[in-house]
Design a protein around this motif. Sequence first.
Motif, short mmCIF file in Angstrom:
data_model
loop_
_atom_site.label_atom_id
_atom_site.label_comp_id
_atom_site.label_asym_id
_atom_site.label_seq_id
_atom_site.Cartn_x
_atom_site.Cartn_y
_atom_site.Cartn_z
N MET A 112 0.90 -1.37 -0.05
CA MET A 112 0.03 -0.05 -0.16
C MET A 112 0.87 1.15 0.04
N GLU A 113 1.96 1.15 0.78
CA GLU A 113 3.01 2.44 0.85
C GLU A 113 3.31 2.72 -0.59
N GLN A 114 3.69 1.78 -1.21
CA GLN A 114 4.25 1.86 -2.78
C GLN A 114 3.16 2.86 -3.57
N ILE A 115 1.91 2.12 -3.32
CA ILE A 115 0.91 2.68 -4.28
C ILE A 115 0.72 4.28 -3.81
N VAL A 116 1.05 4.88 -2.45
CA VAL A 116 0.76 5.96 -1.70
C VAL A 116 1.69 7.06 -2.41
N GLN A 117 2.85 6.47 -2.54
CA GLN A 117 4.00 7.27 -3.06
C GLN A 117 3.89 7.37 -4.35
N GLN A 118 3.36 6.47 -5.38
CA GLN A 118 2.97 6.92 -6.89
C GLN A 118 2.00 7.79 -6.92
N ILE A 119 0.81 7.81 -5.90
CA ILE A 119 -0.02 8.80 -6.04
C ILE A 119 0.48 10.19 -5.55
N GLU A 120 1.10 10.31 -4.73
CA GLU A 120 1.84 11.61 -4.51
C GLU A 120 2.52 12.13 -5.53
N ALA A 121 3.28 11.38 -6.44
CA ALA A 121 4.06 11.69 -7.77
C ALA A 121 3.20 12.00 -8.63
N TYR A 122 2.04 11.34 -8.69
CA TYR A 122 0.84 11.78 -9.69
C TYR A 122 0.40 13.17 -9.52
N LYS A 123 -0.13 13.45 -8.09
CA LYS A 123 -0.40 14.69 -7.53
C LYS A 123 0.47 15.92 -8.00
N GLN A 124 1.80 15.59 -7.77
CA GLN A 124 2.73 16.68 -8.38
C GLN A 124 2.79 17.20 -9.77
N GLU A 125 2.47 15.73 -10.46
CA GLU A 125 2.44 16.35 -12.12
C GLU A 125 1.21 16.91 -12.22
N ILE A 126 0.02 16.49 -11.71
CA ILE A 126 -1.19 17.25 -11.89
C ILE A 126 -1.03 18.74 -11.47
N ALA A 127 -0.25 19.09 -10.27
CA ALA A 127 -0.38 20.76 -9.99
C ALA A 127 0.54 21.18 -11.09
N ALA A 128 1.38 20.51 -11.53
CA ALA A 128 2.46 21.03 -12.58
C ALA A 128 1.68 21.33 -13.80
N PHE A 129 0.66 20.67 -14.26
CA PHE A 129 0.09 20.60 -15.53
C PHE A 129 -0.56 21.73 -15.86
N GLN A 130 -0.25 22.37 -17.44
CA GLN A 130 -0.71 23.74 -17.56
C GLN A 130 -0.79 23.63 -19.09
N PRO A 131 -1.87 23.06 -19.57
CA PRO A 131 -2.45 22.88 -20.89
C PRO A 131 -2.23 24.25 -21.72
N LYS A 132 -2.09 24.22 -22.99
CA LYS A 132 -2.13 25.29 -23.95
C LYS A 132 -3.22 25.16 -25.06
N THR A 133 -3.40 23.71 -25.20
CA THR A 133 -4.37 23.55 -26.28
C THR A 133 -5.43 22.58 -26.01
N ALA A 134 -6.54 22.43 -26.62
CA ALA A 134 -7.62 21.36 -26.36
C ALA A 134 -6.92 19.86 -26.48
N GLU A 135 -5.95 19.73 -27.30
CA GLU A 135 -5.27 18.44 -27.63
C GLU A 135 -4.49 17.95 -26.30
N GLU A 136 -3.73 18.98 -25.70
CA GLU A 136 -3.15 18.67 -24.50
C GLU A 136 -4.05 18.31 -23.22
N LEU A 137 -5.17 19.05 -23.18
CA LEU A 137 -6.19 18.81 -22.28
C LEU A 137 -6.92 17.30 -22.32
N GLU A 138 -6.97 16.84 -23.83
CA GLU A 138 -7.61 15.71 -23.93
C GLU A 138 -6.63 14.79 -23.49
N GLN A 139 -5.48 14.89 -23.77
CA GLN A 139 -4.23 13.84 -23.42
C GLN A 139 -4.36 13.67 -21.73
N TYR A 140 -4.57 14.81 -21.10
CA TYR A 140 -4.60 14.74 -19.57
C TYR A 140 -5.82 13.65 -19.24
#
Length: 342
Positions: free
Chosen positions: A1-29
């Motif tokens: 479970m701890e490994q999965i929680v660590q993955q989730i924290e990494a995903y949260k940082q990726e989400i926070a840094a996400f700044q799309p410029k186009t509709a295509e980038e948003l769709e990929q997200y």
Amino acid sequence: MEQIVQQIEAYKQEIAAFQPKTAEELEQYRIKFLGTKGLVKALFGEMKSVPNEQKKEFGQVLNSFKLLAEGRYEEFEHLKNGAADASAHQDLTLPGEPHRLGTRHPISIVRNKAIRIFERLGFTIAEGPEIENDWHNFTALNLDENHPARDMQDTFYVHNNPDWLLRTHTSSVQVRVMEEGKLPIRIICPGRVYRNETISARAHCFFHQIEGLYIAENVSFADLKQTLYYFVQEFFGENFKVRFRPSFFPFTEPSAEMDISCLICGGEGCNVCKHTGWVEILGCGMVHPQVLENCGIDSKKYTGFAFGMGIERLTMLKYQIKDLRLFSENDLRFLKQFQGAV
């Protein structure tokens, strides 16, 4: 479970840094995190491998992560339809597109003009239903069930016994007004009517009429003629000839048909006037005493006249149109010609 929680924290940082410029980038997200095969759904699938005593805690972590991913997506939802791309390529210095003005249909133009002419003579407008019963459409107008004149008005029946049908003329409106018994009567009845006819350049299964009725004391045929002379001169001008021909209508006696010299061919002959040089524009006559009695009006005290004309035929003559079918084909190339006539 701890490994999965660590993955989730990494995903949260990726989400926070996400700044799309186009509709295509948003769709990929969306596909990566929220799609049917996305990370959120995959992480919820790991719930089955978590010990029971930790399921509640892990469930709270997953829900928090899901809300974060969805919230970040909604922040940039305005990009979904490519709004950002469109605005980025807009040239605000270009002239705007003008609003296109519509135009009245030629039938409406002629109908309104005819109404205005008769209003100057004191006529008011009366209207009635397009689905009528046999009494108002036929019988009250001296057209009994087996009267041969009914063959000329073969129509579309909606129901039998009692008979309901699509009206063949706006004379049914006149009957309804006469039954009210408020005399004198001076009305015109514009509206759409229906007859089971073969469609051609001169006929259609539906068309429009204006019928008139004047009932009072001492009304004569001379009043009828002068009313109609005034109408055609106001409508067409004075550069044509007029003639009355004796005719027969079950609801008028005496009856006549009014012709004018063909304005399309100048009297030389064409398909509209059947190469005679004359075009019938209306039928008319003095209201038959039996019709007055059928509607509860004393025929010994009151007299009246009636007339009826097809708006399509008036329009064809007015604008020199040779095919009646053009009015109902919705061809913009034809309709745009009347823009200046509104």
